[in-house]
Design a protein around this motif. Sequence first.
Motif, PDB file in Angstrom:
ATOM      1  N   ALA B 331       9.707   3.543  -1.004  1.00 62.84           N
ATOM      2  CA  ALA B 331       9.363   2.823   0.229  1.00 62.84           C
ATOM      3  C   ALA B 331       9.864   3.544   1.466  1.00 62.84           C
ATOM      4  O   ALA B 331       9.419   3.254   2.585  1.00 62.84           O
ATOM      5  N   VAL B 336       3.989   5.875   2.963  1.00 59.86           N
ATOM      6  CA  VAL B 336       3.951   4.724   2.041  1.00 59.86           C
ATOM      7  C   VAL B 336       4.035   3.453   2.888  1.00 59.86           C
ATOM      8  O   VAL B 336       5.090   3.119   3.433  1.00 59.86           O
ATOM      9  N   LEU B 338       2.844  -0.773   3.344  1.00 61.47           N
ATOM     10  CA  LEU B 338       2.508  -1.965   2.556  1.00 61.47           C
ATOM     11  C   LEU B 338       1.026  -2.286   2.686  1.00 61.47           C
ATOM     12  O   LEU B 338       0.519  -2.496   3.792  1.00 61.47           O
ATOM     13  N   THR B 341      -2.526  -2.437  -2.596  1.00 58.67           N
ATOM     14  CA  THR B 341      -2.166  -1.668  -3.788  1.00 58.67           C
ATOM     15  C   THR B 341      -0.650  -1.618  -3.969  1.00 58.67           C
ATOM     16  O   THR B 341      -0.132  -1.913  -5.053  1.00 58.67           O
ATOM     17  N   TRP B 342       0.039  -1.239  -2.903  1.00 57.61           N
ATOM     18  CA  TRP B 342       1.494  -1.152  -2.999  1.00 57.61           C
ATOM     19  C   TRP B 342       2.115  -2.529  -3.271  1.00 57.61           C
ATOM     20  O   TRP B 342       3.200  -2.616  -3.856  1.00 57.61           O
ATOM     21  N   VAL B 345       2.960  -2.918  -6.849  1.00 57.84           N
ATOM     22  CA  VAL B 345       3.901  -1.993  -7.500  1.00 57.84           C
ATOM     23  C   VAL B 345       5.302  -2.619  -7.485  1.00 57.84           C
ATOM     24  O   VAL B 345       5.864  -2.832  -6.411  1.00 57.84           O
ATOM     25  N   THR B 348       8.878  -1.412  -5.406  1.00 61.38           N
ATOM     26  CA  THR B 348       8.424  -0.767  -4.165  1.00 61.38           C
ATOM     27  C   THR B 348       7.862  -1.845  -3.238  1.00 61.38           C
ATOM     28  O   THR B 348       8.091  -1.805  -2.019  1.00 61.38           O
ATOM     29  N   ASN B 349       7.135  -2.811  -3.825  1.00 65.64           N
ATOM     30  CA  ASN B 349       6.542  -3.862  -2.991  1.00 65.64           C
ATOM     31  C   ASN B 349       7.635  -4.696  -2.287  1.00 65.64           C
ATOM     32  O   ASN B 349       7.536  -4.965  -1.094  1.00 65.64           O
ATOM     33  N   LEU B 352       9.163  -2.532   0.443  1.00 61.04           N
ATOM     34  CA  LEU B 352       8.269  -2.410   1.601  1.00 61.04           C
ATOM     35  C   LEU B 352       8.207  -3.720   2.386  1.00 61.04           C
ATOM     36  O   LEU B 352       8.172  -3.714   3.626  1.00 61.04           O
TER      37      LEU B 352
END
Lengths: 270, 398
Positions: B331, B336, B338, B341-342, B345, B348-349, B352
């Motif tokens: 992140a 990268v 938000l 798609t992210w 994850v 990472t989500n 973010l």
Amino acid sequence: MLIVEDLQKRFRLAKKGLFSKKPKTAVVSDPRHQPPWFHAVRGVSFQAQPGTIVGLLGPNGAGKTTLMRMLSTALTPTAGTASFAGIDIVQNPLEVRRKLGFLSGTTGLYGRLTPREMITYYGRLHGVDNQAITTRIAEMSRNLEMDSFLDRQSDTLSAGMKQKVSIARTLIHDPEIVIFDEPTTGLDVSAAQTVLDFIGECCQRGKTVVFSTHHMHEVKRLCDSVVLIHEGARRFIGTVDDMLEQTACEHLDQAFLKLVHTQGNPDHAA
Amino acid sequence: MLHNILTVFAKELREVLRDRKTLIFMCVLPVALIPLLASVSVKFVTEANEKARTETLEYAVYHQERMPELLHGFDDVTGFARVDGIAQTEIAAAIEDERIDFALVIPEPPEVGAAHIELHYNTASQTSKIDDRVEEIVDAYAKKVQTDALTQLGLTTAEAREGILTPVVVDTHSTADMREVIGEAAGGLLPYLFIIFCFLGCLYPAIDLAAGEKERGTLETLLLAPVPRVQLVIGKFLVVFVAGVTAAVLAIVGMGAWLLSEGQELRGALGEVVNSVSTLDLVLIGAMLIPTAAIFAAMLLSISIYAKSFKEAQSYTAPLNMIVILPVALAMMPGVELDGTWAMVPLTNTSLAIKELIKGTMDYTLLVLILASTTILAGLLLGFCTWWFRREDVLFRN
């Protein structure tokens, strides 16, 4: 009454992985070793009446612990049946556990709890109400002389004290069947005496007792009948006197060794 | 069912709260370390910048006769001290030995085109302000030369000279406020810290409650209680989960306490950003960490129950640190951002989303999506954990 019929347990042998070590010595020929399976217990049968003690004998690795784990419902048998007071250990393990107490020499305590807290915990898990737990703790504390350390953190207790707590934990729900897996291992004479007295007391109170040990004097003192297991199979069943008579030995140690080293079919000597 | 779960939960929680190591990771570190890290880093950055701006720089100059007026610029301001007697061939050595901070080599002024002054200094220092401070003086000199030349050409007013030199100018109007700009630059670190503390909060209780119980020899007797194993797992899971949430919440509380005590005193843009993070933002950050704690609790408990001992569990969880750090650190990578798609994850989500909350640019639809996906994953992992806990070859590996 405990009825064990042709109980079997096999485990899948671990696969050789990329990082698995090569054995330093050749694997000794063992009839239980049949890749991919290891047959830890091979068709053991016996019965135990209420108010009697059945001694479970065998050398290290014979399959005693696996057998007792099946009887205590920790492991599920691969084949065969066992039931206690008509309750099948596979079909209804929770009901069996309500009637079962289990004590071993290697059983630990929760170090950061006091004996009172630990016994109460097991009492609650067994569905005993708080009032009954309090009463039983007071009673057992008096019988086992635990008053002085009942509220001390378990980490600080001696081996003997810990085994007394384990006994109280085993008895908190007043089980009908009690299984002892080498309960005197690592104990001094005095602590071992307390455990043996407790086993005898269980028998006097009409409980069904299964008792595993390596000490033949304990067998002689306590057991009404003996089941000897070697390489996962039963090698002998009968009374202590039968064991001596059939092996033509004077001492149980000698009789034990003779039976273990007798080649042939299971129950050859029985 | 609930009685059994609560009995296990209450007992395990009592034990965990009596463990000093767990208490340190769960309570003390999150509360103390974040404010400490924040205070120390802000103090260091501020002091380093201040020092770089005001310290006296020692310098050598070569061929000063070619631009004598430029040298007056250095003489007219404080913070520069000239050092003589260093040969031009030993400039690099003198800078390395710290006899001087920089050196200027002045070229012959060309008939046409710009004169290229050589500035020698150690560019490795991140806090160095040498180029800024030297360029400030050189620019002032260049501006004066430029102004003199244009005046000689008849451009006597500043506007006329400006019109010739920069006939077209782009005026940038940023739609990002200062909170967004600084949040983008620094907002990646906070979720990293919150998530790592959440993980550490789960770590020791998870190892203690499963592998520790195996090692102590208490697991077998627990399994013989007339309680379905799924209830035992849920009771244990809840304790690990609570420990993770507590560590994360205390990390946020530590951050909040630092903002309240230091935020008002911070000057400039950083202070503005700090003051714009609201209580609601902190609550939402906490909400993001709840399913994350459940993921960690289920994962760690599954690993721990597989291990035969405390030590073995520690060796299994060590690589897991990397597995956790990588998606969280992702992140912080440029590019990268938000999006849908992210948002799917794991970790990472969450990272973010926390960054977006700090920036004040959170898309709340994505927040719901992240909460949902993370909760579903946590549920699946808990399902795996309960299935895993029922396997004989896991419980009795020896």
